[in-house]
Design a protein around this motif. Structure first.
Motif, PDB file in Angstrom:
ATOM      1  N   GLY A 161       0.780  -1.232   0.000  1.00 35.49           N
ATOM      2  CA  GLY A 161       0.000   0.000   0.000  1.00 35.49           C
ATOM      3  C   GLY A 161       0.808   1.276   0.000  1.00 35.49           C
ATOM      4  N   ASN A 162       2.148   1.165  -0.083  1.00 34.90           N
ATOM      5  CA  ASN A 162       2.947   2.378   0.060  1.00 34.90           C
ATOM      6  C   ASN A 162       2.627   3.445  -0.971  1.00 34.90           C
ATOM      7  OD1 ASN A 162       4.299   1.630   2.312  1.00 34.90           O
ATOM      8  ND2 ASN A 162       5.926   0.580   1.201  1.00 34.90           N
ATOM      9  N   LEU A 163       2.146   2.981  -2.123  1.00 38.76           N
ATOM     10  CA  LEU A 163       1.845   3.953  -3.170  1.00 38.76           C
ATOM     11  C   LEU A 163       0.643   4.816  -2.811  1.00 38.76           C
ATOM     12  CD1 LEU A 163       2.381   2.182  -6.588  1.00 38.76           C
ATOM     13  CD2 LEU A 163       3.399   4.308  -5.808  1.00 38.76           C
ATOM     14  N   LEU A 164      -0.153   4.339  -1.852  1.00 41.36           N
ATOM     15  CA  LEU A 164      -1.348   5.104  -1.492  1.00 41.36           C
ATOM     16  C   LEU A 164      -0.980   6.488  -0.976  1.00 41.36           C
ATOM     17  CD1 LEU A 164      -3.707   2.555   0.258  1.00 41.36           C
ATOM     18  CD2 LEU A 164      -4.108   3.804  -1.846  1.00 41.36           C
ATOM     19  N   ALA A 165       0.059   6.530  -0.140  1.00 43.21           N
ATOM     20  CA  ALA A 165       0.469   7.816   0.416  1.00 43.21           C
ATOM     21  C   ALA A 165       0.889   8.752  -0.710  1.00 43.21           C
ATOM     22  CB  ALA A 165       1.591   7.632   1.415  1.00 43.21           C
ATOM     23  N   VAL A 166       1.476   8.167  -1.777  1.00 39.67           N
ATOM     24  CA  VAL A 166       1.917   8.990  -2.898  1.00 39.67           C
ATOM     25  C   VAL A 166       0.748   9.789  -3.475  1.00 39.67           C
ATOM     26  CG1 VAL A 166       2.838   8.885  -5.237  1.00 39.67           C
ATOM     27  CG2 VAL A 166       3.779   7.423  -3.450  1.00 39.67           C
ATOM     28  N   LEU A 167      -0.414   9.148  -3.499  1.00 35.98           N
ATOM     29  CA  LEU A 167      -1.588   9.816  -4.053  1.00 35.98           C
ATOM     30  C   LEU A 167      -1.904  11.108  -3.321  1.00 35.98           C
ATOM     31  CD1 LEU A 167      -4.170   6.986  -4.768  1.00 35.98           C
ATOM     32  CD2 LEU A 167      -3.091   8.534  -6.374  1.00 35.98           C
ATOM     33  N   ILE A 168      -1.608  11.130  -2.031  1.00 37.66           N
ATOM     34  CA  ILE A 168      -1.900  12.336  -1.242  1.00 37.66           C
ATOM     35  C   ILE A 168      -0.707  13.276  -1.238  1.00 37.66           C
ATOM     36  CG2 ILE A 168      -2.527  13.175   1.034  1.00 37.66           C
ATOM     37  CD1 ILE A 168      -3.824  10.479   1.533  1.00 37.66           C
ATOM     38  N   ARG A 215      -0.962  31.114  -6.971  1.00 38.37           N
ATOM     39  CA  ARG A 215      -1.871  30.873  -5.869  1.00 38.37           C
ATOM     40  C   ARG A 215      -2.986  29.926  -6.294  1.00 38.37           C
ATOM     41  NH1 ARG A 215      -5.756  34.432  -3.799  1.00 38.37           N
ATOM     42  NH2 ARG A 215      -5.255  35.962  -5.386  1.00 38.37           N
ATOM     43  N   PHE A 216      -3.485  30.157  -7.519  1.00 35.41           N
ATOM     44  CA  PHE A 216      -4.593  29.341  -8.000  1.00 35.41           C
ATOM     45  C   PHE A 216      -4.204  27.864  -8.064  1.00 35.41           C
ATOM     46  CE2 PHE A 216      -6.800  27.278 -11.494  1.00 35.41           C
ATOM     47  CZ  PHE A 216      -8.105  27.486 -11.124  1.00 35.41           C
ATOM     48  N   TYR A 217      -3.084  27.606  -8.750  1.00 39.11           N
ATOM     49  CA  TYR A 217      -2.702  26.198  -8.916  1.00 39.11           C
ATOM     50  C   TYR A 217      -2.292  25.576  -7.595  1.00 39.11           C
ATOM     51  CZ  TYR A 217      -3.112  26.322 -13.956  1.00 39.11           C
ATOM     52  OH  TYR A 217      -3.612  26.400 -15.214  1.00 39.11           O
ATOM     53  N   ALA A 218      -1.670  26.372  -6.738  1.00 38.97           N
ATOM     54  CA  ALA A 218      -1.278  25.833  -5.430  1.00 38.97           C
ATOM     55  C   ALA A 218      -2.510  25.381  -4.658  1.00 38.97           C
ATOM     56  CB  ALA A 218      -0.502  26.882  -4.642  1.00 38.97           C
ATOM     57  N   PHE A 219      -3.541  26.222  -4.659  1.00 38.58           N
ATOM     58  CA  PHE A 219      -4.769  25.852  -3.940  1.00 38.58           C
ATOM     59  C   PHE A 219      -5.437  24.656  -4.600  1.00 38.58           C
ATOM     60  CE2 PHE A 219      -5.441  30.500  -2.425  1.00 38.58           C
ATOM     61  CZ  PHE A 219      -4.518  30.287  -1.424  1.00 38.58           C
ATOM     62  N   LEU A 220      -5.455  24.691  -5.934  1.00 36.59           N
ATOM     63  CA  LEU A 220      -6.152  23.615  -6.645  1.00 36.59           C
ATOM     64  C   LEU A 220      -5.504  22.267  -6.339  1.00 36.59           C
ATOM     65  CD1 LEU A 220      -8.532  23.664  -8.753  1.00 36.59           C
ATOM     66  CD2 LEU A 220      -6.792  23.137 -10.439  1.00 36.59           C
ATOM     67  N   LEU A 221      -4.170  22.238  -6.394  1.00 37.12           N
ATOM     68  CA  LEU A 221      -3.476  20.976  -6.126  1.00 37.12           C
ATOM     69  C   LEU A 221      -3.657  20.557  -4.674  1.00 37.12           C
ATOM     70  CD1 LEU A 221      -0.171  21.364  -8.130  1.00 37.12           C
ATOM     71  CD2 LEU A 221      -2.086  19.849  -8.599  1.00 37.12           C
ATOM     72  N   ALA A 222      -3.601  21.537  -3.780  1.00 36.98           N
ATOM     73  CA  ALA A 222      -3.795  21.189  -2.373  1.00 36.98           C
ATOM     74  C   ALA A 222      -5.196  20.634  -2.165  1.00 36.98           C
ATOM     75  CB  ALA A 222      -3.597  22.429  -1.503  1.00 36.98           C
ATOM     76  N   PHE A 223      -6.160  21.219  -2.869  1.00 39.77           N
ATOM     77  CA  PHE A 223      -7.512  20.684  -2.752  1.00 39.77           C
ATOM     78  C   PHE A 223      -7.561  19.256  -3.272  1.00 39.77           C
ATOM     79  CE2 PHE A 223     -11.522  19.569  -4.595  1.00 39.77           C
ATOM     80  CZ  PHE A 223     -12.365  19.758  -3.524  1.00 39.77           C
ATOM     81  N   MET A 224      -6.877  19.040  -4.391  1.00 43.04           N
ATOM     82  CA  MET A 224      -6.856  17.690  -4.957  1.00 43.04           C
ATOM     83  C   MET A 224      -6.309  16.701  -3.922  1.00 43.04           C
ATOM     84  SD  MET A 224      -4.813  16.384  -8.327  1.00 43.04           S
ATOM     85  CE  MET A 224      -5.625  17.453  -9.470  1.00 43.04           C
ATOM     86  N   GLY A 225      -5.233  17.096  -3.245  1.00 41.64           N
ATOM     87  CA  GLY A 225      -4.652  16.231  -2.223  1.00 41.64           C
ATOM     88  C   GLY A 225      -5.628  15.977  -1.088  1.00 41.64           C
ATOM     89  N   ALA A 226      -6.322  17.026  -0.652  1.00 45.94           N
ATOM     90  CA  ALA A 226      -7.252  16.868   0.466  1.00 45.94           C
ATOM     91  C   ALA A 226      -8.397  15.940   0.078  1.00 45.94           C
ATOM     92  CB  ALA A 226      -7.789  18.228   0.885  1.00 45.94           C
ATOM     93  N   MET A 227      -8.898  16.141  -1.134  1.00 46.01           N
ATOM     94  CA  MET A 227     -10.034  15.322  -1.607  1.00 46.01           C
ATOM     95  C   MET A 227      -9.604  13.867  -1.747  1.00 46.01           C
ATOM     96  SD  MET A 227     -13.154  15.974  -2.402  1.00 46.01           S
ATOM     97  CE  MET A 227     -14.336  14.697  -2.768  1.00 46.01           C
ATOM     98  N   GLN A 228      -8.403  13.707  -2.297  1.00 49.11           N
ATOM     99  CA  GLN A 228      -7.868  12.364  -2.461  1.00 49.11           C
ATOM    100  C   GLN A 228      -7.740  11.690  -1.092  1.00 49.11           C
ATOM    101  OE1 GLN A 228      -6.954  11.097  -5.710  1.00 49.11           O
ATOM    102  NE2 GLN A 228      -7.199   9.354  -4.366  1.00 49.11           N
ATOM    103  N   GLY A 229      -7.242  12.470  -0.129  1.00 50.13           N
ATOM    104  CA  GLY A 229      -7.107  11.942   1.229  1.00 50.13           C
ATOM    105  C   GLY A 229      -8.455  11.558   1.808  1.00 50.13           C
ATOM    106  N   LEU A 230      -9.458  12.388   1.529  1.00 49.34           N
ATOM    107  CA  LEU A 230     -10.792  12.118   2.055  1.00 49.34           C
ATOM    108  C   LEU A 230     -11.317  10.777   1.555  1.00 49.34           C
ATOM    109  CD1 LEU A 230     -13.506  13.033   3.341  1.00 49.34           C
ATOM    110  CD2 LEU A 230     -13.966  14.255   1.239  1.00 49.34           C
ATOM    111  N   VAL A 231     -11.128  10.500   0.256  1.00 52.49           N
ATOM    112  CA  VAL A 231     -11.732   9.275  -0.259  1.00 52.49           C
ATOM    113  C   VAL A 231     -10.943   8.028   0.127  1.00 52.49           C
ATOM    114  CG1 VAL A 231     -12.915  10.419  -2.141  1.00 52.49           C
ATOM    115  CG2 VAL A 231     -10.689   9.404  -2.564  1.00 52.49           C
ATOM    116  N   ILE A 232      -9.638   8.173   0.363  1.00 54.42           N
ATOM    117  CA  ILE A 232      -8.918   6.943   0.708  1.00 54.42           C
ATOM    118  C   ILE A 232      -8.535   6.887   2.185  1.00 54.42           C
ATOM    119  CG2 ILE A 232      -8.037   6.525  -1.612  1.00 54.42           C
ATOM    120  CD1 ILE A 232      -5.364   7.565  -0.727  1.00 54.42           C
ATOM    121  N   ALA A 233      -9.115   7.780   3.006  1.00 52.86           N
ATOM    122  CA  ALA A 233      -8.820   7.706   4.441  1.00 52.86           C
ATOM    123  C   ALA A 233      -9.404   6.415   5.008  1.00 52.86           C
ATOM    124  CB  ALA A 233      -9.419   8.906   5.156  1.00 52.86           C
ATOM    125  N   GLY A 234      -8.610   5.734   5.803  1.00 53.09           N
ATOM    126  CA  GLY A 234      -9.075   4.478   6.379  1.00 53.09           C
ATOM    127  C   GLY A 234      -9.312   4.584   7.872  1.00 53.09           C
TER     128      GLY A 234
END
Lengths: 112, 969
Positions: B4-11, B112-131
């Motif tokens: 599962g180590n790759l999972l963290a990569v997603l976030i 600023r835009f892309y930084a926020f967008l990517l950070a949001f992507m990370g947060a959303m990704q974390g939300l769906v794969i949080a265990g």
């Protein structure tokens, strides 16, 4: 010895408390300084009072712990002295700036 | 099972990308887009690579223990359902990044835009794969925060700020409720692990806490997914840039709510409470959202309400509680994400190329942008549920489920009618979108001439629309296996048999679809004329503005009520507050001592030391006099206060505390000078003109005097009795025993500071540094009060004397002031430096140390200022106090980190005795280096404060001559 220090702490605290209840910023600064003396003495006295027993070892083992005063309160007070200097400085500057901005030295920034 | 180590990569990948994006130049559009695109693509590929491991109910897990004792761990868990969402998040994210490159104006700071967008992507990704439930809540709140930042991206716009604030308030509050709900679930299950929770559905449903849990979780989910009655934040969030709307408000963030409902569907659903609460919210949202969407004049407003309605559809499906309905819900999540994201992008293109989103102005754009128009029409048809498109399939499943009898109730019986009506409304607004924008007469007075957008701006729309069509025509082949994976992950054994085909025969759902289509078109024909010029918002309902109500509540709670409460229980005046604190402290002290009378030793004067006694007689008189004189005789009060300080210092010498004595003495000097420097800026206060004292004031003074007296007696008694009680075993004994043996220092106090408790000391000096910088910052823009602005009286008198005498020049007296002492002071400088170094070096074994040495060194500098004046010193000696502070901090941190390099914990010290020629054996411990850091920082901080205050006089006088100079001290 204990009585003297306790009385000293009491007098210093009373003077300090009286001053921090006053309306002028300068009184507040002096009051806090007096209070910090009192508090430092109080913390220090919690290690109990000893004469001629400074926590400086002579370098030969083993150590007889009863021969020395408790070093922990001293370490606490040492930093407290420096920090209370810092807070006094900060209060003083807040006082000066507030006086410059509001034109008064009342603690509420306005007379009355 | 896969590692599962790759999972963290997603976030980690999106967050890392966000950091990089933030560090780039704000306007680097292409570089930002490339970076974000590559990050999204990489995340997409990684996410896709999990497919073989999650299909057929497989789960990939990765656990990093964090606080196992509290059940907190950083667990990531990917199953088929999370996989589907990961694909949506990264896939649509990639398309949005490409789209945004062309959408954002060159004037926008895109970093600023892309930084926020990517950070949001990370947060959303974390939300769906949080265990882990807590981890899930954390990511949940992170999505709210980044959504806030993205909605408010154009923060110069009032609407953007309001919309962002509203979204954050609602979703943030919902998130807090959710957190409580999740903690309750964890409490019921006995674990925060998602797998454990999913396995204990029966336990949760039968628990008496079930209803509170359900309410709290729903509060989180319904606010996030903009469900009635919390739907109103979503239309206001349309102030965000359109790529944000396409990403967050159609495909990802708002889906988080229904994602959560689906995630917990096996655990929470199937009860009457679930059916009623979720069902009412879902059906109401479905119907109202669709109805409101018809009457929007803003293209994005229409899409926003349509999104609300579609989310309502998903929520309704989940409320039914049957597995088939859950399948339809999951299917519709994917479908809605594709067609709605493409529609938002199309709306953005229209806005971008035509300069407006107002449907009253837009018209006949088909001839200007035929390709975009075609794409938008197909997507819009999918939104309306036209056959052969993906929207149709899931809507038919919805109709079929609405017909089913789930639970005998009015709501269940009404469901098919509500569904058909909402379906008709959906057709109406979809038709309106197509017809108004693309057909009809040529547009008049548009802000700019519309034309086709760049190819790459259109490409994301095209890809999504192709997906709509492919899924719509050959569902079983295209999305079938993936949907099956997602469904199996949620439903497990309960996965029902379902068929993904376009043609089911002439069934009731098909008839409902036909009715909806015809009725919707008829409704549009009827409303067409009215809508062409009507106000924004549905008739009658436009009066009930959710936004208005929200703001009314906000103002009432945060302003009116707060003020009312403040008026009753609080005050803005300092004195009553301090008085309360003091009285509370006294009461607390007495409370603690109450009833402990038998512990108190008797008061004796035995062993009263006459010398110490008379010393403190002086000290006490000094303190009391200082208190009396602080109002009218400031200088005297200062001197008296120093007297007390001196007596304190002597007591330290007397009572075996040489270190304290040294430090206290030095600090006393610096404090006195500091306050002397400050005195000049205080107003004159003359006792002769003291205001008349009225009775109230006198009473107040008597009361304060009594309080002070009680406080003094209390603390004195406390101290006295504590001192006479035998000392309990103290940690001090340990330090005494180990100080020399393990840290190589004989001065135990210093060893405690720099070694045993080095971590504390490090933060102490950080505090000192912060205070110094604050002082510096506060004084940067200092303006004195008017009566202090000119030179002091004495100085003016001296200058006057000079100007009268023929043999003297103006300023000469001032220059000659304290001439002999100042020369001595100059010569003292090297001596003091040596003293400071001596104090520093001996600190480990003898009284001294970094604090004392630092202040001694600062005193050295200070004397130079006293002797020669600020100008004289700074012409000869460049002191950079901020550097001293920086060097000090870095040295002490580096010393601490040094021990890490040798494999020991942070701040472990090392020592040995090094022979030095002519001097002998020198103790060299790494703690000495740490002490050096302390020394440097104390020097810097002290000097910075003193110089900052001292410079004020210079600045004020320098201003008339050189207004530009003198900002920094």
């Amino acid at each position: 010895m204990e009585l003297v220090i306790a009385a000293a702490i009491g007098v210093l605290s009373a003077s300090g408390v009286w001053l921090i209840l006053r309306p002028r910023t300068y009184q507040l600064v002096i009051g806090l300084a007096l209070l910090s003396y009192a508090v430092n003495l109080f913390i220090f006295s919690m290690g109990r009072l000893r004469v001629n027993a400074p926590p400086v070892l002579d370098g030969s083992a083993p150590v007889d712990v009863t021969a020395y005063i408790d070093p922990v309160p001293q370490a606490l007070v040492l930093t407290a002295i420096v920090i209370s200097f810092a807070t006094t400085a900060l209060f003083l500057v807040v006082l000066i700036v507030s006086r410059g901005m509001t034109g008064t030295d009342h603690v509420d920034g306005r007379e009355g | 099972m896969r590692d599962g180590n790759l999972l963290a990569v997603l976030i980690v990948l999106p967050f890392l990308g966000s950091l990089l994006a933030a560090l780039m130049t704000p306007m680097a559009r292409n570089a930002e887009a490339w970076l974000s695109g590559l990050v999204a693509l990489a995340a997409f590929v990684v996410a896709a690579s999990f497919y073989p491991h999650v299909t057929g109910g497989g789960v990939v897990k990765q656990t990093i223990e964090w606080i196992p004792a509290l059940g907190l761990s950083f667990t990531l868990r990917m199953d088929g359902f999370a996989w589907m969402f990961s694909m949506l998040i990264t896939g649509i994210g990639l398309l949005v990044v490409v789209y945004a490159r062309y959408y954002m104006s060159p004037k926008d700071p895109v970093a600023r835009f892309y930084a926020f967008l990517l950070a949001f992507m990370g947060a959303m990704q974390g939300l769906v794969i949080a265990g882990n439930l807590i981890l899930l809540a954390v990511f949940w709140e992170l999505t709210s925060v980044f959504s806030f930042l993205l909605i408010g991206y154009w923060h110069h716009n009032q609407n953007a700020r309001d919309g962002a604030r509203m979204a954050l308030t609602l979703t943030g509050t919902g998130g807090l409720c959710l957190l409580v709900g999740l903690i309750l679930i964890g409490h019921i299950v006995g674990s925060y692990d998602l797998d454990a929770v999913l396995a204990s559905g029966d336990a949760i449903r039968s628990n008496p806490l079930y209803v509170p849990v359900l309410l709290l979780v729903l509060a989180g989910a319904l606010t996030k997914s903009a469900q009635f009655p919390f739907h109103f934040w979503l239309p206001n969030a349309m102030a965000a840039p359109t790529p944000v709307s396409a990403y967050l408000h159609s495909a990802t963030m708002v889906k988080a709510g229904v994602f959560l409902l689906t995630r917990f569907w096996p655990v929470l659903s199937g009860t009457p409470e679930w059916f009623n609460l979720v069902g009412i919210a879902g059906l109401a949202t479905l119907l109202l959202g669709a109805y409101f969407a018809i009457f929007q004049q803003d293209l994005k407003g229409l899409l926003a309400y349509s999104t609300i309605s579609h989310l309502g559809l998903i929520t309704s499906l989940l409320s039914f509680g049957s597995p088939l309905a859950a399948v339809a819900a999951i299917f519709h999540m994917a479908n809605h994400a594709t067609f709605k994201a493409s529609l938002f992008m199309a709306a953005g293109i229209i806005d971008h190329e035509a300069g407006t989103r107002d449907m009253r102005k837009l018209s006949g754009l088909f001839s200007f942008m035929p390709i975009t128009a075609t794409l938008a029409m197909v997507a819009s048809a999918a939104m309306g549920g036209v056959p052969l498109l993906n929207g149709f399939l899931s809507k038919e499943m919805f109709f079929a489920e609405a017909l089913e009898q789930h639970r005998l109730s009015l709501l269940d019986s009404a469901a098919p009618y509500i569904a058909t009506l909402a379906g008709a409304f959906a057709v109406t607004y979809s038709a309106r979108f197509i017809y108004t924008v693309f057909f009809g007469p040529k547009p008049v007075d548009l802000p700019q001439e519309p034309h086709e957008p760049p190819l790459l701006m259109r490409l994301p729309v095209a890809l999504l629309v192709i997906a709509c069509v492919v899924v719509g025509v050959i569902p079983a082949v295209s999305i079938g296996p993936f949907l099956d994976t997602a469904v199996t992950a949620v439903l497990g054994d309960r996965t029902p048999a379902y068929s993904l085909v376009v043609w089911h025969g002439f069934t009731t759902p098909l008839i409902m679809s036909m009715i909806a289509l015809v009725a919707g078109l008829a409704l549009y024909a009827a409303l067409h004329r009215y809508l062409a010029s009507s106000e924004e918002g549905a008739p009658f309902f436009r009066r009930f503005k959710g936004q208005r109500i929200f703001e009314r509540i906000l103002v009432t709670v945060s302003w009116r009520w707060a003020r009312a409460v403040e008026a009753v229980v609080a005050t803005r005046r300092l004195q009553p507050q301090v008085r309360l604190i003091v009285v509370a402290a006294i009461l607390a002290g007495f409370w603690a001592m109450w009833g402990e009378g038998n512990l108190m030793p008797r008061l004796t004067v035995h062993g009263l030391d006459p010398v110490l006694g008379s010393l403190w007689a002086i000290g006490g008189v000094c303190a009391v006099s200082a208190a009396i004189m602080a109002k009218y005789q400031r200088l005297a009060a200062l001197i008296l206060m120093s007297g007390t300080g001196l007596v304190t210092c002597l007591s330290f010498v007397w009572l075996s505390a040489p270190d304290l004595a040294v430090t206290q003495l030095l600090v006393e000097i610096v404090t006195t000078v500091l306050i002397l420097l400050g005195l000049r800026w205080l107003p004159k206060r003359d006792k002769a003109v003291a205001e008349a004292i009225d009775t109230a004031t006198r009473l107040r003074r008597h009361r304060d005097f009594a309080i002070a007296l009680v406080a003094g007696f209390g603390i004195a008694a406390l101290a006295y009795f504590a001192m006479l009680t035998p000392r309990p075993p103290s940690v001090g004994d340990f330090y005494l025993k180990h100080s020399y043996a393990e840290a190589g220092g004989t001065n135990v106090v210093n060893v405690i500071l720099v070694d045993f408790r080095g971590f504390d000391t490090m933060f102490e000096i950080v505090v000192l540094a912060i205070v110094a910088l604050t002082v510096f910052a506060l004084l940067r823009r200092f303006r004195p009060a008017e009566d202090n602005a000119e030179a002091p009286y004495q100085q003016r008198e001296q200058d006057e004397f000079d100007s009268v005498r023929r043999d003297r020049e103006v300023g000469e007296t001032l220059k000659d002031y304290l001439l002999v002492p100042s020369i001595i002071m100059r010569w003292m400088f090297p001596v003091i430096v040596v003293l400071a170094v001596y104090l520093l070096l001996r600190g480990h074994d003898q009284p001294g140390g970094g604090f004392a040495a630092g202040i001694a060194m600062a005193t050295g500098f200070l004397l130079q200022y006293l002797a020669g004046g600020a100008r004289w010193v700074e012409e000869r000696l460049r002191i950079l106090p901020v550097r001293w502070i920086g060097v000090g901090l870095l040295t002490s941190v580096a010393t601490g980190l040094g021990s890490l390099a040798f494999g020991y914990p942070f701040l472990t010290s090392y020592f040995q005795y090094t022979p030095i020629p002519y001097i002998g054996k020198m103790p060299t411990a790494s703690a000495m280096l740490f002490d050096l850091g302390v020394f440097s920082l104390v020097v810097g901080a002290t000097v910075l404060m003193l110089i900052a205050i001292a410079h004020q006089s210079l600045r004020i006088r320098a201003r008339p001559r050189k207004p530009a100079e003198g900002e920094g001290a």
